[in-house]
Write a protein that holds these residues in place. Structure first.
Motif, PDB file in Angstrom:
ATOM      1  N   ALA A 172      30.591  37.310  46.081  1.00  0.00           N
ATOM      2  CA  ALA A 172      31.448  37.757  47.318  1.00  0.00           C
ATOM      3  C   ALA A 172      33.005  36.408  46.959  1.00  0.00           C
ATOM      4  CB  ALA A 172      30.629  37.006  47.936  1.00  0.00           C
ATOM      5  N   ALA A 173      32.864  35.430  46.620  1.00  0.00           N
ATOM      6  CA  ALA A 173      34.393  34.815  46.624  1.00  0.00           C
ATOM      7  C   ALA A 173      35.254  35.526  45.894  1.00  0.00           C
ATOM      8  CB  ALA A 173      34.161  33.511  45.066  1.00  0.00           C
ATOM      9  N   GLN A 174      35.185  36.694  45.560  1.00  0.00           N
ATOM     10  CA  GLN A 174      36.477  37.272  44.990  1.00  0.00           C
ATOM     11  C   GLN A 174      37.238  37.898  45.988  1.00  0.00           C
ATOM     12  OE1 GLN A 174      36.051  38.550  41.910  1.00  0.00           O
ATOM     13  NE2 GLN A 174      34.996  37.335  41.226  1.00  0.00           N
TER      14      GLN A 174
ATOM     15  N   TRP B 228      38.185  40.361  48.360  1.00  0.00           N
ATOM     16  CA  TRP B 228      38.298  41.399  48.545  1.00  0.00           C
ATOM     17  C   TRP B 228      38.913  42.207  48.910  1.00  0.00           C
ATOM     18  CZ3 TRP B 228      35.572  44.343  46.548  1.00  0.00           C
ATOM     19  CH2 TRP B 228      33.899  43.998  45.234  1.00  0.00           C
ATOM     20  N   ASP B 229      40.370  41.556  49.781  1.00  0.00           N
ATOM     21  CA  ASP B 229      41.451  41.822  51.301  1.00  0.00           C
ATOM     22  C   ASP B 229      42.244  42.757  49.167  1.00  0.00           C
ATOM     23  OD1 ASP B 229      40.434  41.081  52.641  1.00  0.00           O
ATOM     24  OD2 ASP B 229      41.959  39.699  53.301  1.00  0.00           O
ATOM     25  N   ALA B 230      42.551  41.636  48.142  1.00  0.00           N
ATOM     26  CA  ALA B 230      43.511  42.802  47.544  1.00  0.00           C
ATOM     27  C   ALA B 230      42.497  43.853  46.809  1.00  0.00           C
ATOM     28  CB  ALA B 230      44.030  41.318  46.429  1.00  0.00           C
ATOM     29  N   LEU B 231      41.051  42.842  46.373  1.00  0.00           N
ATOM     30  CA  LEU B 231      40.686  44.735  46.164  1.00  0.00           C
ATOM     31  C   LEU B 231      40.521  45.753  46.149  1.00  0.00           C
ATOM     32  CD1 LEU B 231      37.304  42.416  44.473  1.00  0.00           C
ATOM     33  CD2 LEU B 231      40.039  43.781  42.821  1.00  0.00           C
ATOM     34  N   THR B 232      40.401  45.535  47.805  1.00  0.00           N
ATOM     35  CA  THR B 232      40.645  46.710  48.414  1.00  0.00           C
ATOM     36  C   THR B 232      41.934  47.369  48.784  1.00  0.00           C
ATOM     37  OG1 THR B 232      38.803  45.716  50.217  1.00  0.00           O
ATOM     38  CG2 THR B 232      39.973  48.034  50.762  1.00  0.00           C
ATOM     39  N   GLU B 233      42.649  46.613  48.487  1.00  0.00           N
ATOM     40  CA  GLU B 233      44.066  48.065  48.763  1.00  0.00           C
ATOM     41  C   GLU B 233      44.661  48.107  47.673  1.00  0.00           C
ATOM     42  OE1 GLU B 233      46.971  44.408  49.261  1.00  0.00           O
ATOM     43  OE2 GLU B 233      46.804  44.194  51.131  1.00  0.00           O
ATOM     44  N   GLU B 234      43.837  47.977  46.414  1.00  0.00           N
ATOM     45  CA  GLU B 234      43.491  48.185  45.087  1.00  0.00           C
ATOM     46  C   GLU B 234      43.386  49.644  44.587  1.00  0.00           C
ATOM     47  OE1 GLU B 234      44.885  48.175  42.152  1.00  0.00           O
ATOM     48  OE2 GLU B 234      46.457  46.355  42.868  1.00  0.00           O
ATOM     49  N   LEU B 235      41.474  50.087  45.576  1.00  0.00           N
ATOM     50  CA  LEU B 235      40.818  50.361  45.678  1.00  0.00           C
ATOM     51  C   LEU B 235      41.638  52.121  46.767  1.00  0.00           C
ATOM     52  CD1 LEU B 235      37.619  48.661  46.739  1.00  0.00           C
ATOM     53  CD2 LEU B 235      38.318  50.458  44.344  1.00  0.00           C
TER      54      LEU B 235
ATOM     55  N   ALA C 272      23.242  43.720  44.016  1.00  0.00           N
ATOM     56  CA  ALA C 272      22.749  43.667  46.385  1.00  0.00           C
ATOM     57  C   ALA C 272      23.912  42.601  45.978  1.00  0.00           C
ATOM     58  CB  ALA C 272      21.861  42.739  45.751  1.00  0.00           C
ATOM     59  N   ALA C 273      24.374  41.869  45.454  1.00  0.00           N
ATOM     60  CA  ALA C 273      25.551  41.663  45.601  1.00  0.00           C
ATOM     61  C   ALA C 273      27.457  42.759  45.964  1.00  0.00           C
ATOM     62  CB  ALA C 273      25.803  40.378  44.757  1.00  0.00           C
ATOM     63  N   PHE C 274      27.199  43.457  45.045  1.00  0.00           N
ATOM     64  CA  PHE C 274      28.184  43.984  45.693  1.00  0.00           C
ATOM     65  C   PHE C 274      28.127  45.282  46.446  1.00  0.00           C
ATOM     66  CE2 PHE C 274      29.601  43.695  40.929  1.00  0.00           C
ATOM     67  CZ  PHE C 274      31.300  43.531  41.753  1.00  0.00           C
ATOM     68  N   TYR C 275      27.096  45.304  47.051  1.00  0.00           N
ATOM     69  CA  TYR C 275      26.774  46.671  48.462  1.00  0.00           C
ATOM     70  C   TYR C 275      27.068  46.698  49.695  1.00  0.00           C
ATOM     71  CZ  TYR C 275      23.910  49.255  51.310  1.00  0.00           C
ATOM     72  OH  TYR C 275      24.271  50.937  52.774  1.00  0.00           O
ATOM     73  N   PRO C 276      27.018  44.783  50.426  1.00  0.00           N
ATOM     74  CA  PRO C 276      27.855  44.209  51.427  1.00  0.00           C
ATOM     75  C   PRO C 276      29.161  44.434  51.084  1.00  0.00           C
ATOM     76  CG  PRO C 276      26.113  43.096  50.604  1.00  0.00           C
ATOM     77  CD  PRO C 276      26.339  43.704  49.314  1.00  0.00           C
ATOM     78  N   CYS C 277      29.714  44.103  50.021  1.00  0.00           N
ATOM     79  CA  CYS C 277      31.477  44.134  49.870  1.00  0.00           C
ATOM     80  C   CYS C 277      31.966  45.580  49.855  1.00  0.00           C
ATOM     81  CB  CYS C 277      31.691  43.424  48.758  1.00  0.00           C
ATOM     82  SG  CYS C 277      30.873  41.561  48.332  1.00  0.00           S
ATOM     83  N   LEU C 278      30.677  46.547  49.422  1.00  0.00           N
ATOM     84  CA  LEU C 278      32.071  48.052  49.280  1.00  0.00           C
ATOM     85  C   LEU C 278      32.148  48.524  50.425  1.00  0.00           C
ATOM     86  CD1 LEU C 278      30.821  48.733  45.454  1.00  0.00           C
ATOM     87  CD2 LEU C 278      32.741  48.011  46.786  1.00  0.00           C
TER      88      LEU C 278
ATOM     89  N   PRO D 268      30.341  56.417  47.925  1.00  0.00           N
ATOM     90  CA  PRO D 268      31.077  56.066  47.424  1.00  0.00           C
ATOM     91  C   PRO D 268      31.903  55.333  46.656  1.00  0.00           C
ATOM     92  CG  PRO D 268      31.499  55.765  49.689  1.00  0.00           C
ATOM     93  CD  PRO D 268      30.506  55.866  49.578  1.00  0.00           C
ATOM     94  N   LEU D 269      31.501  54.571  46.402  1.00  0.00           N
ATOM     95  CA  LEU D 269      31.339  53.693  45.416  1.00  0.00           C
ATOM     96  C   LEU D 269      30.670  53.102  44.109  1.00  0.00           C
ATOM     97  CD1 LEU D 269      33.733  51.681  48.005  1.00  0.00           C
ATOM     98  CD2 LEU D 269      34.926  52.632  46.312  1.00  0.00           C
ATOM     99  N   GLN D 270      31.126  52.611  43.001  1.00  0.00           N
ATOM    100  CA  GLN D 270      30.791  52.198  42.009  1.00  0.00           C
ATOM    101  C   GLN D 270      31.042  51.646  41.434  1.00  0.00           C
ATOM    102  OE1 GLN D 270      30.570  56.421  40.207  1.00  0.00           O
ATOM    103  NE2 GLN D 270      30.003  55.890  38.874  1.00  0.00           N
ATOM    104  N   VAL D 271      30.513  50.909  39.975  1.00  0.00           N
ATOM    105  CA  VAL D 271      30.927  49.716  39.424  1.00  0.00           C
ATOM    106  C   VAL D 271      30.909  49.943  37.757  1.00  0.00           C
ATOM    107  CG1 VAL D 271      30.630  47.250  38.742  1.00  0.00           C
ATOM    108  CG2 VAL D 271      30.786  47.892  41.617  1.00  0.00           C
ATOM    109  N   VAL D 272      31.300  49.635  37.268  1.00  0.00           N
ATOM    110  CA  VAL D 272      31.141  49.386  36.034  1.00  0.00           C
ATOM    111  C   VAL D 272      31.410  47.519  34.605  1.00  0.00           C
ATOM    112  CG1 VAL D 272      33.503  50.193  34.956  1.00  0.00           C
ATOM    113  CG2 VAL D 272      31.312  50.351  33.418  1.00  0.00           C
ATOM    114  N   VAL D 273      30.996  47.185  34.246  1.00  0.00           N
ATOM    115  CA  VAL D 273      30.844  45.763  33.872  1.00  0.00           C
ATOM    116  C   VAL D 273      30.781  45.538  32.511  1.00  0.00           C
ATOM    117  CG1 VAL D 273      29.862  43.928  33.883  1.00  0.00           C
ATOM    118  CG2 VAL D 273      29.797  45.227  35.420  1.00  0.00           C
ATOM    119  N   GLY D 274      32.279  45.045  32.283  1.00  0.00           N
ATOM    120  CA  GLY D 274      32.142  45.344  30.530  1.00  0.00           C
ATOM    121  C   GLY D 274      31.549  44.047  30.008  1.00  0.00           C
ATOM    122  N   LEU D 275      30.685  44.615  29.022  1.00  0.00           N
ATOM    123  CA  LEU D 275      29.357  43.304  28.095  1.00  0.00           C
ATOM    124  C   LEU D 275      29.917  43.261  26.968  1.00  0.00           C
ATOM    125  CD1 LEU D 275      26.682  45.540  29.354  1.00  0.00           C
ATOM    126  CD2 LEU D 275      27.137  43.901  30.920  1.00  0.00           C
ATOM    127  N   ASP D 276      31.546  43.378  25.641  1.00  0.00           N
ATOM    128  CA  ASP D 276      31.766  43.124  24.834  1.00  0.00           C
ATOM    129  C   ASP D 276      33.793  42.901  25.188  1.00  0.00           C
ATOM    130  OD1 ASP D 276      29.343  43.333  23.385  1.00  0.00           O
ATOM    131  OD2 ASP D 276      30.082  46.156  24.167  1.00  0.00           O
TER     132      ASP D 276
END
Length: 245
Positions: free
Chosen positions: A18-20, A22-29, A91-97, A159-167
């Motif tokens: 939630a602290a990301q 999101w205004d900037a991320l939305t502009e990028e999206l 669960a945390a990403f869904y309301p933000c997206l 319409p949106l999904q997420v990938v997380v880098g683990l390495d």
């Protein structure tokens, strides 16, 4: 402690997402169909998730990409009994997206069937014949890659999904950039690549994004994949907000 067994981990992850900005991320999206977050998982959390790959009881199926001509490499679908951190992240990403998804649907004149609660949306997926978990853990070795594709499993689609880098790119592996292509109207396709830092998430479009045109908004079809891993081993976590048929 910052490992996956910490009782406060879900709350901490929810706050971190939630602290990301999101205004900037939305502009990028809106502009590119993808956006990279800041760090969300600790190195210890990343290692613990990637270490689950050998625990086959946690997964409902394994896909050999070469066998299906999807590329080269392997991924596994989690069962619905998701690890705590994986469930907390989704669960945390869904309301933000959700606001982005609804605005994109409005621009493209499409239905926006997604309720405020993720659990309610997943129930709708199940009732529509898409009952299987679509959360995935991917593993690539030298020479592995993923063909350009879309993660569409049926009529029920977020319409949106997420990938997380683990390495750690450049240390644990080389190559393996996340690729996206956009089909442009009456023009050649445009491509982009993103290196996923460990613990960071890339939010990206599942199918397309709204593109401004002279006549209003048009859909810009997009696909994603992974470039060839040159050395080492690359793990990523895929979070999908609809279920599979």
């Amino acid at each position: 402690m910052n490992d996956l067994t910490t009782p406060t981990a879900p709350a901490a992850l929810a706050s971190r997402v939630a602290a990301q900005d999101w205004d900037a991320l939305t502009e990028e999206l809106d502009a590119h169909g993808s956006a990279l977050t800041g760090p969300l998982l600790t190195p210890a959390q990343c290692r613990e998730i990637s270490g689950l790959y050998e625990d086959t009881a946690r997964f409902r199926s394994t896909v050999d990409m070469a066998r299906h001509r999807f590329g080269s490499g392997q991924y596994r679908y989690f069962t619905h009994e998701l690890p705590e951190t994986v469930a907390a992240l989704r669960a945390a990403f869904y309301p933000c997206l959700l606001p982005v998804a609804r605005r994109w649907a409005e621009r493209l004149g499409r239905p926006a069937p997604w309720p405020d609660a993720l659990e309610e949306w997943l129930e709708q997926c199940h009732e529509a014949g898409q009952p299987r978990s679509a959360q995935i853990l991917l593993r690539y070795g030298p020479g592995d890659w993923n063909a350009l594709h879309r993660d569409v499993f049926g009529e029920m689609l977020f319409p949106l999904q997420v990938v997380v880098g683990l390495d750690v790119p450049g240390t644990d592996y080389t190559g393996g950039e996340f690729l996206m292509t956009e089909q442009r109207a009456r023009a050649q396709s445009r491509g982009s690549s993103t290196t996923l830092p460990q613990g960071h998430a890339l939010v990206f479009t599942t199918r397309d994004r709204p593109v401004a045109s002279r006549r209003g908004w048009a859909n810009g079809p997009m696909r994603h994949g992974v470039s060839t891993v040159r050395s080492g081993r690359r793990h990523t976590l895929g979070l999908v907000f609809h279920e599979a048929a």
